[in-house]
Motif scaffolding. Sequence first.
Motif, PDB file in Angstrom:
ATOM      1  N   UNK A  41      17.697  68.234  13.273  1.00  0.00           N
ATOM      2  CA  UNK A  41      16.914  67.021  13.091  1.00  0.00           C
ATOM      3  C   UNK A  41      17.455  65.953  14.034  1.00  0.00           C
ATOM      4  N   UNK A  42      16.634  65.543  14.987  1.00  0.00           N
ATOM      5  CA  UNK A  42      17.034  64.489  15.916  1.00  0.00           C
ATOM      6  C   UNK A  42      16.463  63.165  15.420  1.00  0.00           C
ATOM      7  N   UNK A  43      17.331  62.147  15.373  1.00  0.00           N
ATOM      8  CA  UNK A  43      16.938  60.802  14.980  1.00  0.00           C
ATOM      9  C   UNK A  43      17.207  59.909  16.188  1.00  0.00           C
ATOM     10  N   UNK A  44      16.182  59.185  16.617  1.00  0.00           N
ATOM     11  CA  UNK A  44      16.323  58.347  17.803  1.00  0.00           C
ATOM     12  C   UNK A  44      15.606  57.022  17.594  1.00  0.00           C
ATOM     13  N   UNK A  45      15.985  56.058  18.419  1.00  0.00           N
ATOM     14  CA  UNK A  45      15.330  54.760  18.461  1.00  0.00           C
ATOM     15  C   UNK A  45      14.781  54.596  19.864  1.00  0.00           C
ATOM     16  N   UNK A  46      13.498  54.226  19.950  1.00  0.00           N
ATOM     17  CA  UNK A  46      12.832  54.065  21.239  1.00  0.00           C
ATOM     18  C   UNK A  46      12.130  52.709  21.279  1.00  0.00           C
ATOM     19  N   UNK A  47      11.972  52.136  22.474  1.00  0.00           N
ATOM     20  CA  UNK A  47      11.171  50.908  22.578  1.00  0.00           C
ATOM     21  C   UNK A  47       9.730  51.193  22.160  1.00  0.00           C
ATOM     22  N   UNK A  48       9.119  50.250  21.458  1.00  0.00           N
ATOM     23  CA  UNK A  48       7.713  50.403  21.079  1.00  0.00           C
ATOM     24  C   UNK A  48       7.423  49.748  19.755  1.00  0.00           C
ATOM     25  N   UNK A  49       6.214  49.887  19.313  1.00  0.00           N
ATOM     26  CA  UNK A  49       5.788  49.299  18.044  1.00  0.00           C
ATOM     27  C   UNK A  49       5.597  47.806  18.162  1.00  0.00           C
ATOM     28  N   UNK A  50       5.063  47.215  17.125  1.00  0.00           N
ATOM     29  CA  UNK A  50       4.781  45.776  17.167  1.00  0.00           C
ATOM     30  C   UNK A  50       6.031  44.920  16.961  1.00  0.00           C
ATOM     31  N   UNK A  51       7.152  45.516  16.513  1.00  0.00           N
ATOM     32  CA  UNK A  51       8.385  44.746  16.338  1.00  0.00           C
ATOM     33  C   UNK A  51       9.424  45.032  17.425  1.00  0.00           C
ATOM     34  N   UNK A  52       9.124  45.929  18.347  1.00  0.00           N
ATOM     35  CA  UNK A  52      10.015  46.148  19.475  1.00  0.00           C
ATOM     36  C   UNK A  52      10.681  47.506  19.540  1.00  0.00           C
ATOM     37  N   UNK A  53      11.030  48.112  18.391  1.00  0.00           N
ATOM     38  CA  UNK A  53      11.693  49.408  18.367  1.00  0.00           C
ATOM     39  C   UNK A  53      11.043  50.294  17.314  1.00  0.00           C
ATOM     40  N   UNK A  68      25.631  63.226  19.357  1.00  0.00           N
ATOM     41  CA  UNK A  68      26.596  63.285  18.264  1.00  0.00           C
ATOM     42  C   UNK A  68      25.919  64.015  17.114  1.00  0.00           C
ATOM     43  N   UNK A  69      26.602  65.000  16.553  1.00  0.00           N
ATOM     44  CA  UNK A  69      26.012  65.840  15.510  1.00  0.00           C
ATOM     45  C   UNK A  69      26.869  65.781  14.253  1.00  0.00           C
ATOM     46  N   UNK A  70      26.208  65.624  13.119  1.00  0.00           N
ATOM     47  CA  UNK A  70      26.872  65.692  11.824  1.00  0.00           C
ATOM     48  C   UNK A  70      26.113  66.703  10.980  1.00  0.00           C
ATOM     49  N   UNK A  71      26.846  67.579  10.304  1.00  0.00           N
ATOM     50  CA  UNK A  71      26.255  68.593   9.437  1.00  0.00           C
ATOM     51  C   UNK A  71      26.206  68.073   8.001  1.00  0.00           C
ATOM     52  N   UNK A  72      25.020  68.129   7.422  1.00  0.00           N
ATOM     53  CA  UNK A  72      24.818  67.731   6.030  1.00  0.00           C
ATOM     54  C   UNK A  72      24.387  68.960   5.245  1.00  0.00           C
ATOM     55  N   UNK A  73      25.335  69.738   4.791  1.00  0.00           N
ATOM     56  CA  UNK A  73      25.035  70.920   3.982  1.00  0.00           C
ATOM     57  C   UNK A  73      24.147  71.924   4.668  1.00  0.00           C
ATOM     58  N   UNK A  74      24.366  72.163   5.936  1.00  0.00           N
ATOM     59  CA  UNK A  74      23.566  73.126   6.684  1.00  0.00           C
ATOM     60  C   UNK A  74      22.454  72.508   7.510  1.00  0.00           C
ATOM     61  N   UNK A  75      22.263  71.210   7.412  1.00  0.00           N
ATOM     62  CA  UNK A  75      21.275  70.507   8.230  1.00  0.00           C
ATOM     63  C   UNK A  75      22.032  69.652   9.239  1.00  0.00           C
ATOM     64  N   UNK A  76      21.872  69.977  10.513  1.00  0.00           N
ATOM     65  CA  UNK A  76      22.527  69.196  11.555  1.00  0.00           C
ATOM     66  C   UNK A  76      21.628  68.042  11.978  1.00  0.00           C
ATOM     67  N   UNK A  77      22.195  66.834  11.959  1.00  0.00           N
ATOM     68  CA  UNK A  77      21.487  65.628  12.381  1.00  0.00           C
ATOM     69  C   UNK A  77      22.094  65.173  13.698  1.00  0.00           C
ATOM     70  N   UNK A  78      21.233  65.015  14.717  1.00  0.00           N
ATOM     71  CA  UNK A  78      21.662  64.607  16.052  1.00  0.00           C
ATOM     72  C   UNK A  78      21.215  63.173  16.311  1.00  0.00           C
TER      73      UNK A  78
END
Length: 121
Positions: A41-53, A68-78
């Motif tokens: 699961x990749x979590x990112x912040x990008x420019x856009x939207x009506x508030x800027x991000x 950067x990756x953290x494992x949450x019980x078998x789910x890796x979040x990047x």
Amino acid sequence: MTDTAMTVDTSVHAHGVLLTDAAADKVKTLLEQEGRDDLRLRVAVQPGGCSGLIYQLYFDERSLDGDHVVDFGGVEVIVDDMSTPYLDGATIDFKDTISEQGFTIDNPNAAGSCACGDSFH
């Protein structure tokens, strides 16, 4: 890129994002439905939207420099280097109620958001 481009860490401090048990369970269910065990699961912040991000949550098989990756019980979040300061302390949850359904992000770094809740500043 290869998997060596990532830093795998089991502490939340690698990127500061916390994935709740409910969100981790939903991600596992979605990955099982896809029949894929090579996605994170990749979590990112990008420019856009009506508030800027805007937030982006999606499954990704790539490994990029600065991830950067953290494992949450078998789910890796990047989280990539550029998004980490915006997401430090954020909690990703999954709601499944009559009034709410889907992933939510509670981010203490967001000074405000738009009326639709899809973007922040």
